[in-house]
Design a protein around this motif. Structure first.
Motif, PDB file in Angstrom:
ATOM      1  N   UNK A 125       0.831  -1.195   0.000  1.00  0.00           N
ATOM      2  CA  UNK A 125       0.000   0.000   0.000  1.00  0.00           C
ATOM      3  C   UNK A 125       0.873   1.256   0.000  1.00  0.00           C
ATOM      4  N   UNK A 126       1.935   1.241   0.801  1.00  0.00           N
ATOM      5  CA  UNK A 126       2.854   2.366   0.848  1.00  0.00           C
ATOM      6  C   UNK A 126       3.576   2.612  -0.463  1.00  0.00           C
ATOM      7  N   UNK A 127       3.793   1.542  -1.219  1.00  0.00           N
ATOM      8  CA  UNK A 127       4.427   1.666  -2.535  1.00  0.00           C
ATOM      9  C   UNK A 127       3.435   2.094  -3.612  1.00  0.00           C
ATOM     10  N   UNK A 128       2.152   2.095  -3.267  1.00  0.00           N
ATOM     11  CA  UNK A 128       1.137   2.440  -4.251  1.00  0.00           C
ATOM     12  C   UNK A 128       0.733   1.263  -5.110  1.00  0.00           C
ATOM     13  N   UNK A 129       1.154   0.075  -4.738  1.00  0.00           N
ATOM     14  CA  UNK A 129       0.787  -1.138  -5.466  1.00  0.00           C
ATOM     15  C   UNK A 129      -0.457  -1.742  -4.801  1.00  0.00           C
ATOM     16  N   UNK A 130      -1.574  -1.110  -5.102  1.00  0.00           N
ATOM     17  CA  UNK A 130      -2.813  -1.421  -4.400  1.00  0.00           C
ATOM     18  C   UNK A 130      -3.345  -2.810  -4.729  1.00  0.00           C
ATOM     19  N   UNK A 131      -3.114  -3.281  -5.946  1.00  0.00           N
ATOM     20  CA  UNK A 131      -3.558  -4.627  -6.313  1.00  0.00           C
ATOM     21  C   UNK A 131      -2.823  -5.669  -5.461  1.00  0.00           C
ATOM     22  N   UNK A 132      -1.517  -5.506  -5.326  1.00  0.00           N
ATOM     23  CA  UNK A 132      -0.732  -6.429  -4.487  1.00  0.00           C
ATOM     24  C   UNK A 132      -1.140  -6.301  -3.018  1.00  0.00           C
ATOM     25  N   UNK A 133      -1.422  -5.074  -2.586  1.00  0.00           N
ATOM     26  CA  UNK A 133      -1.860  -4.854  -1.202  1.00  0.00           C
ATOM     27  C   UNK A 133      -3.183  -5.566  -0.948  1.00  0.00           C
ATOM     28  N   UNK A 134      -4.120  -5.457  -1.892  1.00  0.00           N
ATOM     29  CA  UNK A 134      -5.413  -6.125  -1.729  1.00  0.00           C
ATOM     30  C   UNK A 134      -5.254  -7.640  -1.711  1.00  0.00           C
ATOM     31  N   UNK A 135      -4.366  -8.160  -2.557  1.00  0.00           N
ATOM     32  CA  UNK A 135      -4.122  -9.610  -2.573  1.00  0.00           C
ATOM     33  C   UNK A 135      -3.545 -10.071  -1.227  1.00  0.00           C
ATOM     34  N   UNK A 136      -2.614  -9.305  -0.697  1.00  0.00           N
ATOM     35  CA  UNK A 136      -2.036  -9.647   0.607  1.00  0.00           C
ATOM     36  C   UNK A 136      -3.095  -9.584   1.699  1.00  0.00           C
ATOM     37  N   UNK A 137      -3.969  -8.579   1.642  1.00  0.00           N
ATOM     38  CA  UNK A 137      -5.053  -8.485   2.629  1.00  0.00           C
ATOM     39  C   UNK A 137      -6.014  -9.662   2.517  1.00  0.00           C
ATOM     40  N   UNK A 138      -6.288 -10.095   1.289  1.00  0.00           N
ATOM     41  CA  UNK A 138      -7.149 -11.271   1.105  1.00  0.00           C
ATOM     42  C   UNK A 138      -6.509 -12.494   1.750  1.00  0.00           C
ATOM     43  N   UNK A 139      -5.213 -12.651   1.549  1.00  0.00           N
ATOM     44  CA  UNK A 139      -4.524 -13.794   2.166  1.00  0.00           C
ATOM     45  C   UNK A 139      -4.544 -13.677   3.683  1.00  0.00           C
ATOM     46  N   UNK A 140      -4.358 -12.456   4.184  1.00  0.00           N
ATOM     47  CA  UNK A 140      -4.416 -12.204   5.621  1.00  0.00           C
ATOM     48  C   UNK A 140      -5.775 -12.638   6.168  1.00  0.00           C
ATOM     49  N   UNK A 141      -6.841 -12.196   5.510  1.00  0.00           N
ATOM     50  CA  UNK A 141      -8.195 -12.520   5.978  1.00  0.00           C
ATOM     51  C   UNK A 141      -8.489 -14.015   5.852  1.00  0.00           C
ATOM     52  N   UNK A 142      -7.983 -14.640   4.784  1.00  0.00           N
ATOM     53  CA  UNK A 142      -8.183 -16.068   4.607  1.00  0.00           C
ATOM     54  C   UNK A 142      -7.499 -16.846   5.729  1.00  0.00           C
ATOM     55  N   UNK A 143      -6.257 -16.468   6.069  1.00  0.00           N
ATOM     56  CA  UNK A 143      -5.533 -17.126   7.163  1.00  0.00           C
ATOM     57  C   UNK A 143      -6.256 -16.890   8.487  1.00  0.00           C
ATOM     58  N   UNK A 144      -6.746 -15.664   8.673  1.00  0.00           N
ATOM     59  CA  UNK A 144      -7.449 -15.323   9.904  1.00  0.00           C
ATOM     60  C   UNK A 144      -8.708 -16.181  10.070  1.00  0.00           C
ATOM     61  N   UNK A 145      -9.469 -16.342   8.989  1.00  0.00           N
ATOM     62  CA  UNK A 145     -10.675 -17.183   9.046  1.00  0.00           C
ATOM     63  C   UNK A 145     -10.317 -18.636   9.343  1.00  0.00           C
ATOM     64  N   UNK A 146      -9.247 -19.108   8.734  1.00  0.00           N
ATOM     65  CA  UNK A 146      -8.814 -20.492   8.956  1.00  0.00           C
ATOM     66  C   UNK A 146      -8.455 -20.705  10.427  1.00  0.00           C
ATOM     67  N   UNK A 147      -7.774 -19.745  11.021  1.00  0.00           N
ATOM     68  CA  UNK A 147      -7.393 -19.849  12.428  1.00  0.00           C
ATOM     69  C   UNK A 147      -8.633 -19.806  13.320  1.00  0.00           C
ATOM     70  N   UNK A 148      -9.572 -18.929  13.001  1.00  0.00           N
ATOM     71  CA  UNK A 148     -10.800 -18.847  13.794  1.00  0.00           C
ATOM     72  C   UNK A 148     -11.588 -20.152  13.730  1.00  0.00           C
ATOM     73  N   UNK A 149     -11.665 -20.746  12.523  1.00  0.00           N
ATOM     74  CA  UNK A 149     -12.356 -22.033  12.394  1.00  0.00           C
ATOM     75  C   UNK A 149     -11.655 -23.105  13.214  1.00  0.00           C
ATOM     76  N   UNK A 150     -10.341 -23.101  13.161  1.00  0.00           N
ATOM     77  CA  UNK A 150      -9.564 -24.079  13.910  1.00  0.00           C
ATOM     78  C   UNK A 150      -9.772 -23.911  15.415  1.00  0.00           C
ATOM     79  N   UNK A 151      -9.801 -22.661  15.873  1.00  0.00           N
ATOM     80  CA  UNK A 151     -10.023 -22.402  17.298  1.00  0.00           C
ATOM     81  C   UNK A 151     -11.429 -22.827  17.715  1.00  0.00           C
ATOM     82  N   UNK A 152     -12.400 -22.565  16.847  1.00  0.00           N
ATOM     83  CA  UNK A 152     -13.775 -22.950  17.145  1.00  0.00           C
ATOM     84  C   UNK A 152     -13.884 -24.473  17.233  1.00  0.00           C
ATOM     85  N   UNK A 153     -13.210 -25.168  16.323  1.00  0.00           N
ATOM     86  CA  UNK A 153     -13.207 -26.624  16.320  1.00  0.00           C
ATOM     87  C   UNK A 153     -12.548 -27.159  17.594  1.00  0.00           C
ATOM     88  N   UNK A 154     -11.422 -26.532  17.977  1.00  0.00           N
ATOM     89  CA  UNK A 154     -10.725 -26.946  19.207  1.00  0.00           C
ATOM     90  C   UNK A 154     -11.616 -26.752  20.432  1.00  0.00           C
TER      91      UNK A 154
END
Length: 158
Positions: A125-154
């Motif tokens: 985002x700081x570099x102005x590469x917003x497409x790459x920033x959005x892709x990284x945020x999507x991966x962040x959110x995907x990992x976050x959801x996976x962890x939440x599901x895992x915690x809920x399962x535990x």
């Protein structure tokens, strides 16, 4: 060793309570006793980062990265945390390319840590590469959801 552990643990306690100046004082004293303790060195670097003393923080974090090998899981985790913190430091200094490289090194060592994707997104985002920033945020959110599901399962298993 008892004095060392007392000093290091007290330094950690002050750190987690946001008292970085006191944390630094105790960690420095601990390192006088055992100057090669990678955990204390790493934590000292992060404490300096929190105090915005970037040159000193960088020196301690690079010391962890350059002078320690991931022979065991603990040391590997300290090195990963040093790389992630270095990424945060470079983001704060607006050195986004370096932030991306440091974050990718942390990612190489630990692909499941979600905050690494968050730091990469900030840098893009700081570099102005917003497409790459959005892709990284999507991966962040995907990992976050996976962890939440895992915690809920535990929790359901308990």
């Amino acid at each position: 060793t008892q004095l060392f552990r007392f000093l290091r643990d007290t330094g950690f306690n002050y750190f987690y309570n946001g008292k970085y100046k006191k944390s630094i004082s105790y960690l420095k004293k601990a390192l006088i006793i055992f100057p090669c303790d990678v955990e204390a060195i790493k934590q000292l670097g992060i404490a300096y980062l929190k105090k915005s003393d970037y040159d000193v923080a960088r020196a301690f974090l690079l010391h962890v990265i350059n002078n320690h090998k991931p022979y065991d899981i603990f040391t590997k985790n300290y090195i990963i945390e040093a790389w992630r913190s270095l990424g945060e430091l470079y983001n704060r200094l607006l050195l986004f390319n370096k932030a991306i490289l440091a974050s990718k090194m942390a990612m190489y060592l630990d692909q499941d840590h979600i905050n690494t994707w968050d730091r990469i997104a900030i840098a893009y985002n700081g570099l102005g590469e917003f497409k790459c920033a959005n892709e990284a945020l999507k991966r962040f959110k995907k990992k976050e959801k996976k962890i939440k599901r895992s915690m809920k399962k535990d929790r359901a298993q308990w």
